[in-house]
Design a protein around this motif. Structure first.
Motif, PDB file in Angstrom:
ATOM      1  N   ASN A   1     -23.428 -23.525   5.487  1.00  0.00           N
ATOM      2  CA  ASN A   1     -24.494 -24.290   5.471  1.00  0.00           C
ATOM      3  C   ASN A   1     -24.345 -25.714   5.844  1.00  0.00           C
ATOM      4  N   THR A   2     -23.065 -26.075   6.175  1.00  0.00           N
ATOM      5  CA  THR A   2     -23.212 -27.325   6.798  1.00  0.00           C
ATOM      6  C   THR A   2     -23.563 -27.343   8.201  1.00  0.00           C
ATOM      7  N   LYS A   3     -24.503 -28.412   8.266  1.00  0.00           N
ATOM      8  CA  LYS A   3     -25.147 -28.370   9.674  1.00  0.00           C
ATOM      9  C   LYS A   3     -24.119 -29.113  10.655  1.00  0.00           C
ATOM     10  N   PRO A   4     -24.492 -28.563  11.975  1.00  0.00           N
ATOM     11  CA  PRO A   4     -23.658 -29.113  13.090  1.00  0.00           C
ATOM     12  C   PRO A   4     -24.102 -30.533  13.484  1.00  0.00           C
ATOM     13  N   VAL A   5     -23.151 -31.265  13.702  1.00  0.00           N
ATOM     14  CA  VAL A   5     -23.142 -32.774  13.932  1.00  0.00           C
ATOM     15  C   VAL A   5     -22.661 -33.042  15.475  1.00  0.00           C
ATOM     16  N   LYS A   6     -22.870 -33.964  15.866  1.00  0.00           N
ATOM     17  CA  LYS A   6     -22.611 -34.567  17.106  1.00  0.00           C
ATOM     18  C   LYS A   6     -21.382 -35.610  16.984  1.00  0.00           C
ATOM     19  N   LEU A   7     -20.371 -35.349  17.751  1.00  0.00           N
ATOM     20  CA  LEU A   7     -19.079 -36.308  17.631  1.00  0.00           C
ATOM     21  C   LEU A   7     -19.355 -37.694  18.526  1.00  0.00           C
ATOM     22  N   PRO A   8     -18.450 -38.668  18.108  1.00  0.00           N
ATOM     23  CA  PRO A   8     -18.490 -39.687  19.175  1.00  0.00           C
ATOM     24  C   PRO A   8     -17.739 -39.208  20.589  1.00  0.00           C
ATOM     25  N   LYS A   9     -17.740 -40.307  21.282  1.00  0.00           N
ATOM     26  CA  LYS A   9     -17.003 -40.019  22.782  1.00  0.00           C
ATOM     27  C   LYS A   9     -15.647 -39.599  22.498  1.00  0.00           C
ATOM     28  N   PRO A  10     -15.243 -38.576  23.343  1.00  0.00           N
ATOM     29  CA  PRO A  10     -13.800 -38.211  23.388  1.00  0.00           C
ATOM     30  C   PRO A  10     -12.632 -39.047  23.095  1.00  0.00           C
ATOM     31  N   ASN A  11     -12.657 -40.305  23.693  1.00  0.00           N
ATOM     32  CA  ASN A  11     -11.740 -41.223  23.814  1.00  0.00           C
ATOM     33  C   ASN A  11     -11.770 -42.105  22.319  1.00  0.00           C
ATOM     34  N   LYS A  12     -12.719 -41.743  21.524  1.00  0.00           N
ATOM     35  CA  LYS A  12     -12.610 -42.086  20.217  1.00  0.00           C
ATOM     36  C   LYS A  12     -12.259 -41.135  19.065  1.00  0.00           C
ATOM     37  N   VAL A  13     -12.139 -40.015  19.244  1.00  0.00           N
ATOM     38  CA  VAL A  13     -11.872 -38.883  18.524  1.00  0.00           C
ATOM     39  C   VAL A  13     -10.333 -38.155  18.517  1.00  0.00           C
ATOM     40  N   TRP A  14      -9.571 -38.491  17.327  1.00  0.00           N
ATOM     41  CA  TRP A  14      -8.208 -38.034  17.336  1.00  0.00           C
ATOM     42  C   TRP A  14      -8.251 -36.497  16.809  1.00  0.00           C
ATOM     43  N   VAL A  15      -7.633 -35.734  17.246  1.00  0.00           N
ATOM     44  CA  VAL A  15      -7.699 -34.208  17.259  1.00  0.00           C
ATOM     45  C   VAL A  15      -6.483 -33.708  16.414  1.00  0.00           C
ATOM     46  N   PHE A  16      -6.556 -33.227  15.132  1.00  0.00           N
ATOM     47  CA  PHE A  16      -5.237 -32.530  14.458  1.00  0.00           C
ATOM     48  C   PHE A  16      -5.399 -31.160  14.087  1.00  0.00           C
ATOM     49  N   LEU A  17      -4.305 -30.253  14.498  1.00  0.00           N
ATOM     50  CA  LEU A  17      -4.630 -28.803  14.286  1.00  0.00           C
ATOM     51  C   LEU A  17      -3.864 -28.469  13.159  1.00  0.00           C
ATOM     52  N   LEU A  18      -4.395 -27.663  12.247  1.00  0.00           N
ATOM     53  CA  LEU A  18      -3.895 -27.087  10.896  1.00  0.00           C
ATOM     54  C   LEU A  18      -3.455 -25.909  11.137  1.00  0.00           C
ATOM     55  N   ALA A  19      -2.058 -25.522  11.040  1.00  0.00           N
ATOM     56  CA  ALA A  19      -1.564 -24.435  11.286  1.00  0.00           C
ATOM     57  C   ALA A  19      -0.761 -23.887   9.866  1.00  0.00           C
ATOM     58  N   GLY A  20       0.064 -22.612  10.032  1.00  0.00           N
ATOM     59  CA  GLY A  20       0.741 -22.232   9.116  1.00  0.00           C
ATOM     60  C   GLY A  20       0.222 -21.023   8.195  1.00  0.00           C
ATOM     61  N   GLN A  21       0.455 -20.869   7.041  1.00  0.00           N
ATOM     62  CA  GLN A  21       0.080 -19.784   6.225  1.00  0.00           C
ATOM     63  C   GLN A  21      -0.568 -20.528   5.147  1.00  0.00           C
TER      64      GLN A  21
END
Length: 174
Positions: free
Chosen positions: A22-42
């Motif tokens: 139910n969380t509504k989609p949102v708009k992100l800031p410009k890509p040069n202002k977004v740091w991305v982290f992937l969460l992986a494992g078990q």
């Protein structure tokens, strides 16, 4: 025991809301202002802890994706690959802690890919585990990350599936 039961009953609506997407989609800031982290494992990364009310609070600078790949404000549980086993993981607390030391203009995008019980061998071989093609799914999230920001890191929490003698390939040592 009575307090635990009351706690679980009070937490149930939060879990159901989070699972239902139910969380509504949102708009992100410009890509040069977004740091991305992937969460992986078990499982410990996928989330098994009890989600409490404060875990469902969002921060306007921390984002994630839902099961449809839409960007949303991040809240626990972040992972959605095992709907019957969702719970608290370390991703959101990492994001909140990181925000304290980054410039105010930076936002964080957390991309969940962890699947409980998966082994390293399954990830490297792109096995399908619990209906998720592990490595392909990870690469899809990398592509999403590149689209929305700069990939800054991977948080990988691996555990029990690779912590016994049976998980070591023949001829190799610890």
């Amino acid at each position: 025991m009575k307090n635990l039961l009351v706690f679980i009953l009070l937490s149930l609506p939060l879990l159901l809301e989070a699972q239902s997407g139910n969380t509504k989609p949102v708009k992100l800031p410009k890509p040069n202002k977004v740091w991305v982290f992937l969460l992986a494992g078990q499982s410990n990364m996928a989330g098994r802890g009890i989600v409490e009310a404060q875990d469902a609070l969002t921060d306007p600078r921390i984002f994630s994706i839902n099961s449809k790949g839409e960007v949303i404000l991040a809240k626990e549980p972040l992972h959605f690959y095992e709907p019957s086993r969702v719970g608290l993981d370390c991703g959101l607390s990492f994001g909140k802690t990181l925000l304290k030391g980054v410039p105010k203009k930076v936002s964080i995008l957390l991309l969940p890919t962890a699947v409980g019980g998966s082994s390293m061998r399954q990830w490297l071989g792109d096995s399908t585990y619990r209906e998720v093609k592990l490595w392909s799914n990870f690469l899809e999230k990398v592509a999403i990350g590149k689209k929305y920001g700069q990939i800054k890191g991977i948080l990988w929490h691996q555990g029990e599936s690779d912590a016994n003698e049976r998980s070591i390939p023949p001829g190799q040592t610890h």
